[in-house]
Scaffold this active site. Sequence first.
Site, PDB file in Angstrom:
ATOM      1  N   LYS A  52      14.894  59.885  37.158  1.00  0.00           N
ATOM      2  CA  LYS A  52      13.692  60.708  37.380  1.00  0.00           C
ATOM      3  C   LYS A  52      12.447  59.828  37.429  1.00  0.00           C
ATOM      4  O   LYS A  52      11.569  60.008  38.278  1.00  0.00           O
ATOM      5  CB  LYS A  52      13.579  61.785  36.279  1.00  0.00           C
ATOM      6  CG  LYS A  52      14.636  62.880  36.414  1.00  0.00           C
ATOM      7  CD  LYS A  52      14.708  63.816  35.217  1.00  0.00           C
ATOM      8  CE  LYS A  52      15.892  64.769  35.371  1.00  0.00           C
ATOM      9  NZ  LYS A  52      16.066  65.685  34.223  1.00  0.00           N
ATOM     10  N   GLN A  96      14.324  66.512  28.221  1.00  0.00           N
ATOM     11  CA  GLN A  96      15.695  66.338  28.680  1.00  0.00           C
ATOM     12  C   GLN A  96      16.666  67.001  27.702  1.00  0.00           C
ATOM     13  O   GLN A  96      16.575  66.809  26.486  1.00  0.00           O
ATOM     14  CB  GLN A  96      16.008  64.831  28.828  1.00  0.00           C
ATOM     15  CG  GLN A  96      17.362  64.522  29.448  1.00  0.00           C
ATOM     16  CD  GLN A  96      17.491  64.960  30.905  1.00  0.00           C
ATOM     17  OE1 GLN A  96      16.504  65.060  31.627  1.00  0.00           O
ATOM     18  NE2 GLN A  96      18.701  65.248  31.331  1.00  0.00           N
ATOM     19  N   ASP A 119      10.802  72.024  35.218  1.00  0.00           N
ATOM     20  CA  ASP A 119      12.253  72.254  35.191  1.00  0.00           C
ATOM     21  C   ASP A 119      12.586  73.699  35.568  1.00  0.00           C
ATOM     22  O   ASP A 119      13.741  74.008  35.872  1.00  0.00           O
ATOM     23  CB  ASP A 119      12.803  71.999  33.778  1.00  0.00           C
ATOM     24  CG  ASP A 119      13.529  70.672  33.664  1.00  0.00           C
ATOM     25  OD1 ASP A 119      14.037  70.178  34.684  1.00  0.00           O
ATOM     26  OD2 ASP A 119      13.599  70.148  32.531  1.00  0.00           O
TER      27      ASP A 119
HETATM   28  N1  GUN Z   1      20.065  68.211  31.322  1.00  0.00           N
HETATM   29  C1  GUN Z   1      20.910  68.375  32.365  1.00  0.00           C
HETATM   30  N2  GUN Z   1      20.234  68.779  33.465  1.00  0.00           N
HETATM   31  C2  GUN Z   1      18.937  68.869  33.105  1.00  0.00           C
HETATM   32  C3  GUN Z   1      17.759  69.216  33.812  1.00  0.00           C
HETATM   33  O1  GUN Z   1      17.765  69.564  34.990  1.00  0.00           O
HETATM   34  N3  GUN Z   1      16.606  69.175  33.082  1.00  0.00           N
HETATM   35  C4  GUN Z   1      16.584  68.840  31.784  1.00  0.00           C
HETATM   36  N4  GUN Z   1      15.401  68.858  31.163  1.00  0.00           N
HETATM   37  N5  GUN Z   1      17.650  68.502  31.094  1.00  0.00           N
HETATM   38  C5  GUN Z   1      18.834  68.513  31.759  1.00  0.00           C
END
Ligand code: GUN
Length: 293
Positions: A52, A96, A119
């Site tokens: 990211k 996350q 998100d």
């Molecule tokens: N863990 C697995 N996929 C995601 C996601 O798209 N966003 C976040 N914040 N955590 C995750």
Amino acid sequence: MQLIDGKAVAAHIKQQIAQEVSDIKAAGGKTPHLAAILVGHDGGSETYVANKVKACAECGFKSSLIRFENDVTEQELLDKVKELNEDPDVDGFIVQLPLPKHISEQKVTEAIDYRKDVDGFHPVNVGRMSIGLPCFLSATPAGIIDLLAHYNIETKGKHCVVLGRSNIVGKPVASLMMQKAYPGNATVTVCHSATPNIKEICLTADIIIAALGSPEFVTADMVKDGAVLVDVGTTRVPNANTKSGFKLTGDVKFDEVAPKCSFITPVPGGVGPMTICSLMKNTLLAGKKAIYK
Ligand code: GUN
């Protein structure tokens, strides 16, 4: 059979975002800023967050990575969320997941200002999505929709079977696929662990979206000729022949299913790269205050 190249589509979209960001900066506008909170050192989460941060650089965004050890308290994390909510330089941020067991993911998700929730996990964004209002769409469902659109895949009137009912993929993608829009307008069936006749239902599917996290669950005898297969699975299966010691494995038994399909996403290189791309799209929207003021 046509392979859906998520990596190429994602690269194209990121390039478009970078161009727009460059135009914004040239006009004296604010550089979009994404912050990410990472708790602990889980291998999968470390990789996702690193990707990211890398994607932010590719798009010309500012990014901040905020790390906590596994023993962080829920209150410390909530305090950081509050700080980011109030920081005018931060346009959007993510926490996350998964979080350590002693922290409520729901509480943390709901503490995030929905106007910075890139998100799309906050109940306000989930609710707005389900009734078709402008919102931050959660990344994986949005990435799937973008892939279907990019390949002009017909969805109207088609039977779409979603395998899995998670809050972050199964439920939202089912909702988007039934919405009165393109891609959408499909007749949607959601199968899950309590569905007794998954094979029979899959055999009637024009589009299968597999999001169970169960490696190679979908086999050739479950798929009708000409079906579209979208594989969301990314399970790390131990493998002695790879440098990392694991192999990223999808929910679809690719080698035997692919010859029957009109379109199929590979793992890796299908839905995965699109997920990060959706987060970048949301960050740009947040930076432009395009959804919420
Ligand atoms: N863990 C697995 N996929 C995601 C996601 O798209 N966003 C976040 N914040 N955590 C995750």
